[in-house]
Enzyme design. Structure first.
Site, PDB file in Angstrom:
ATOM      1  CG  ASN A   9      11.781   0.201  -5.079  1.00 19.86           C
ATOM      2  OD1 ASN A   9      10.597  -0.102  -5.244  1.00 19.86           O
ATOM      3  ND2 ASN A   9      12.287   1.332  -5.522  1.00 19.86           N
ATOM      4  CD1 TRP A  10      10.567  -6.414  -4.560  1.00 23.32           C
ATOM      5  CD2 TRP A  10       8.509  -7.311  -4.550  1.00 23.32           C
ATOM      6  NE1 TRP A  10      10.601  -7.535  -3.764  1.00 23.32           N
ATOM      7  CE2 TRP A  10       9.355  -8.107  -3.725  1.00 23.32           C
ATOM      8  CE3 TRP A  10       7.171  -7.693  -4.674  1.00 23.32           C
ATOM      9  CZ2 TRP A  10       8.901  -9.246  -3.070  1.00 23.32           C
ATOM     10  CZ3 TRP A  10       6.711  -8.828  -4.012  1.00 23.32           C
ATOM     11  CH2 TRP A  10       7.566  -9.602  -3.221  1.00 23.32           C
ATOM     12  CE  LYS A  11      13.406   0.600  -8.992  1.00 20.23           C
ATOM     13  NZ  LYS A  11      14.312   1.366  -9.814  1.00 20.23           N
ATOM     14  CG  HIS A  95      12.950   5.741  -5.613  1.00 18.97           C
ATOM     15  ND1 HIS A  95      13.113   5.935  -6.965  1.00 18.97           N
ATOM     16  CD2 HIS A  95      13.675   4.634  -5.309  1.00 18.97           C
ATOM     17  CE1 HIS A  95      13.889   4.982  -7.455  1.00 18.97           C
ATOM     18  NE2 HIS A  95      14.237   4.182  -6.467  1.00 18.97           N
ATOM     19  CD  GLU A  97      12.645   4.474 -10.440  1.00 25.19           C
ATOM     20  OE1 GLU A  97      11.657   3.889  -9.936  1.00 25.19           O
ATOM     21  OE2 GLU A  97      13.693   3.874 -10.762  1.00 25.19           O
ATOM     22  CD  GLU A 167      17.969   4.174  -4.213  1.00 28.65           C
ATOM     23  OE1 GLU A 167      18.116   2.952  -4.281  1.00 28.65           O
ATOM     24  OE2 GLU A 167      16.951   4.755  -4.605  1.00 28.65           O
ATOM     25  N   GLY A 173      19.195   1.391 -12.009  1.00 27.36           N
ATOM     26  CA  GLY A 173      18.659   0.660 -13.152  1.00 27.36           C
ATOM     27  C   GLY A 173      19.544   0.733 -14.388  1.00 27.36           C
ATOM     28  CB  SER A 213      23.463  -0.980 -10.777  1.00 29.95           C
ATOM     29  OG  SER A 213      22.639  -0.322 -11.728  1.00 29.95           O
ATOM     30  N   GLY A 234      16.854  -2.604  -6.318  1.00 32.83           N
ATOM     31  CA  GLY A 234      15.750  -2.614  -7.276  1.00 32.83           C
ATOM     32  C   GLY A 234      15.712  -3.939  -8.020  1.00 32.83           C
ATOM     33  N   GLY A 235      16.266  -3.952  -9.230  1.00 33.12           N
ATOM     34  CA  GLY A 235      16.180  -5.125 -10.106  1.00 33.12           C
ATOM     35  C   GLY A 235      16.538  -6.444  -9.438  1.00 33.12           C
TER      36      GLY A 235
END
Ligand code: PEP
Length: 250
Positions: A9-11, A95, A97, A167, A173, A213, A234-235
């Site tokens: 997920n590049w957000k 998600h 967010e 998640e 994150g 994470s 993610g990251g």
């Protein structure tokens, strides 16, 4: 056996040039024999460029969201069928967010899932508890509420069109990964819920991804657990080498 999947997920990250370089590097360095299905979910506006680069590869493209309606006067929205036309195969829905910042309630997520299925996209449905909910002993209630809203509202869900991503919100994150025991415990609960709501056969075939994470160092210890079939990353999905290492963590 559920399919092993690692989705990135590049957000709202990457420039167009970064996105193209990342896709190119993934394409050049991923091997046909990668132990899992790789999916990348770039920002909407880079999907076309990324899809073109990954066209002949074994890496699929996903989106990070879609509209809750098919078409019409919904300024700024992107429909599931538009994504399909761009070569998108997966869409992340629910998600945390989006739940927290963009009013994606369970009812809205259900509508988005219906649109995704109508456009023949595979859903990556996210669920997970906040730290306060975990500490209040509400983990199972939260997962049941979030997942039932979709699973009871649609009757054609199968392992061919649904992937679940657990998640924990406190792990996203933050660098605080759930322990393999915590993750497996939640995944075991989700597996039982899927069996109950969709039947044993379908419930056992659906891939359950862990997100929060997850990185190249800790992925293997999570993925070796019985009910963890991969990750939503993610990251660490923004670095080609890390993402590919996660994809080869079995
Ligand atoms: C996510 O947002 O889906 C996620 C898992 O992020 P991170 O890996 O950065 O915690």
């Amino acid at each position: 056996m559920p399919k092993k999947i690692v989705a990135g997920n590049w957000k709202m990250n990457t420039s167009l040039e970064d996105a193209k370089q990342l896709a190119q590097s993934l394409k050049e360095n991923s091997h046909q024999d990668t132990s899992s299905k790789l999916v990348v979910c770039p920002p909407f506006v880079w999907i076309h460029a990324v899809s073109e680069i990954l066209r002949e590869s074994n890496i699929s493209v996903g989106a990070q969201n879609c509209a809750a309606t098919a078409s019409g006067a919904f300024t700024g929205e992107i429909s599931a069928s538009m994504l399909k036309e761009l070569g998108v195969e997966y869409v992340i829905l629910g998600h945390s967010e989006r739940r927290a910042m963009f009013e994606d309630t369970d009812a809205v997520i259900l509508e988005k899932c219906k649109q995704a299925l109508a456009a023949d996209l595979q859903i990556i449905l996210c669920c997970g508890e906040t730290l306060a909910e975990r500490e209040a002993g509400k983990l199972e209630d939260v997962l049941t509420t979030q997942l039932s809203a979709v699973l009871k509202g649609i009757d054609q869900l199968t392992s061919a069109n649904l992937v679940i991503a657990y998640e924990p919100v406190w792990a996203i994150g933050t660098g605080l990964t759930a322990t393999p025991e915590q993750a497996e415990s939640a995944h075991g609960f989700i597996r039982n819920l899927l069996r109950e709501l969709l039947g044993n056969e379908t419930g056992e075939e659906i891939s359950l991804l862990y997100g929060g994470s997850c990185n190249a160092t800790n992925a293997a210890s999570l993925f070796e657990r019985d009910n963890i079939d991969g990750g939503l990353i993610g990251g660490a999905s923004l670095k080609s080498a890390d993402f590919l290492k996660i994809g080869n963590s079995w």
